[in-house]
Write an enzyme that holds these catalytic residues in place. Sequence first.
Site, PDB file in Angstrom:
ATOM      1  N   HIS A   1       1.234  -7.531  -4.393  1.00 47.18           N
ATOM      2  CA  HIS A   1       1.737  -6.346  -3.681  1.00 47.18           C
ATOM      3  C   HIS A   1       3.043  -6.717  -2.985  1.00 47.18           C
ATOM      4  CE1 HIS A   1       0.652  -2.331  -1.673  1.00 47.18           C
ATOM      5  NE2 HIS A   1       1.888  -2.613  -1.336  1.00 47.18           N
TER       6      HIS A   1
ATOM      7  N   GLU B   1       2.857  -1.037  -7.836  1.00 47.28           N
ATOM      8  CA  GLU B   1       4.114  -0.312  -8.085  1.00 47.28           C
ATOM      9  C   GLU B   1       5.041  -1.115  -8.992  1.00 47.28           C
ATOM     10  OE1 GLU B   1       5.620   1.221  -4.328  1.00 47.28           O
ATOM     11  OE2 GLU B   1       4.089   2.797  -4.357  1.00 47.28           O
TER      12      GLU B   1
ATOM     13  N   GLN C   1       1.293  -6.920   4.886  1.00 48.69           N
ATOM     14  CA  GLN C   1       1.488  -5.897   5.912  1.00 48.69           C
ATOM     15  C   GLN C   1       0.459  -5.950   7.039  1.00 48.69           C
ATOM     16  OE1 GLN C   1       2.163  -2.841   2.547  1.00 48.69           O
ATOM     17  NE2 GLN C   1       3.308  -1.981   4.246  1.00 48.69           N
TER      18      GLN C   1
HETATM   19  C1  BGC Z   1       3.854   0.529  -0.888  1.00 46.20           C
HETATM   20  C2  BGC Z   1       3.351   0.170   0.497  1.00 46.20           C
HETATM   21  C3  BGC Z   1       4.194   0.866   1.543  1.00 46.20           C
HETATM   22  C4  BGC Z   1       4.033   2.347   1.338  1.00 46.20           C
HETATM   23  C5  BGC Z   1       4.691   3.202   2.389  1.00 46.20           C
HETATM   24  C6  BGC Z   1       4.219   1.961  -1.055  1.00 46.20           C
HETATM   25  O1  BGC Z   1       5.354   2.018  -1.831  1.00 46.20           O
HETATM   26  O2  BGC Z   1       2.970   0.110  -1.886  1.00 46.20           O
HETATM   27  O3  BGC Z   1       3.362  -1.215   0.633  1.00 46.20           O
HETATM   28  O4  BGC Z   1       3.864   0.485   2.835  1.00 46.20           O
HETATM   29  O5  BGC Z   1       4.557   2.687   0.089  1.00 46.20           O
HETATM   30  O6  BGC Z   1       6.067   3.110   2.403  1.00 46.20           O
END
Ligand code: BGC
Length: 419
Positions: A111, A156, A17
Amino acid sequence: MSFPDGFLWGSATAAHQIEGNNLASDFWALEHVANSRFAEPSGDACDHYRLFRQDIALMAELGLNSFRFTIEWARVEPEDGFHSAAAIAHYRDVLEACHAAGVVPVVTLHHFSSPNWLMKLGSWEYAGTPERFAAYCRTVMTELGDLIPYVCTINEANIGRVIRRIIAGGGEGRRAPVEQAPVGLGDGPVEAPAARADEKVSGGQTIFLSAFTDEAFDVITRAHVAAREAIREVSPNSKVGITLALQDVQALPGGEKAADAVWAELFEDFLPAMAGDDFVGVQNYSRIRVGADGVAPLPEGAEVTQMGYEFYPEALGNVLRRAASAGLPMMVTENGIATDDDARRVEFIRLALDGVERCLADGVDVRGYLHWTTLDNFEWMHGFKPKFGLIAVDRATQRRTPKDSARYLGAIARRNALG
Ligand code: BGC
């Protein structure tokens, strides 16, 4: 406010990102297929791969004492079995810059993005992935573990469960557009699968975000356990955990059973894999309300963020209390809001931290708060439009401008660090 000594105050990021030019990753490939579902490609992103020193210095200057970032598998192992010494040296520089600035690194080893070659094997539905992932983790932690006090294996790990529920029509709750999107990854061809003879090749273009079968659950949880074991062997002083996307699941009258089932899918099913971890990374953005018929629409008149979910910072404290049942120390590894109105971000942080503080007062074991996210960045399928950052980025010049929310969080951090 009263937070314990050593509490980590910082912000969280993900390699794909912010770094830019993550060329060997599956996401990069899918951003560039014909009819890609991505709003735009990640491109140079925030050019953090080049500008990391200045970014870390800025965070320290703001008063933050911790930084969560990814060591990107697609950079360390751009081809199956080839570990890039140059990429590892780069991440050594990043880690050293953190330590020199008094910023505690919290490293994520996966990630969402994976090496492109893994996609060709079937990604996170491929039975050989845990072994591949653990080998990569072993390499990183052998080389860099002495500089890594906290390590999150998989970000996650339960996101497939969230996506599966949304696809099944079980609730738009949070971020439906992003999470649905990776599932039909454009019509264009990705390079023909070139697998080794002994590998099972998936016909589809599965990536981590579209891996939500029972098979994927098994692969992901086994990958975490295998990674933890590898890390423990080579870097016993690093604290290891997983991170989970944990919505505040609230039951409406009559929805108690259904709500419990949602929480079990998001959290309890992962407990066996987490047994033996040093901490759990809690990631929360909002709540969902579950009635007898499933996830309810947002309440009438609710304030909605750029991602389409409810402004509800109280969710964080609720989730921490509930996740405490794992019996592990917790770290807030993500919590944030997408908005152009930075005053709402300040308010979000104020209310979220209020919840954390009340948890601490009640003896809930929370070790840190890492806000999502450091810089306005590439929000996956949505491109650069949603603004989650504490720091604005002019992508034409790559100039960084801290927002009031960055100063607000930094001031709280500084006050508490001084006791
Ligand atoms: C993720 C991020 C994402 C953020 C906002 C999370 O689920 O780990 O990568 O940018 O949420 O949507």
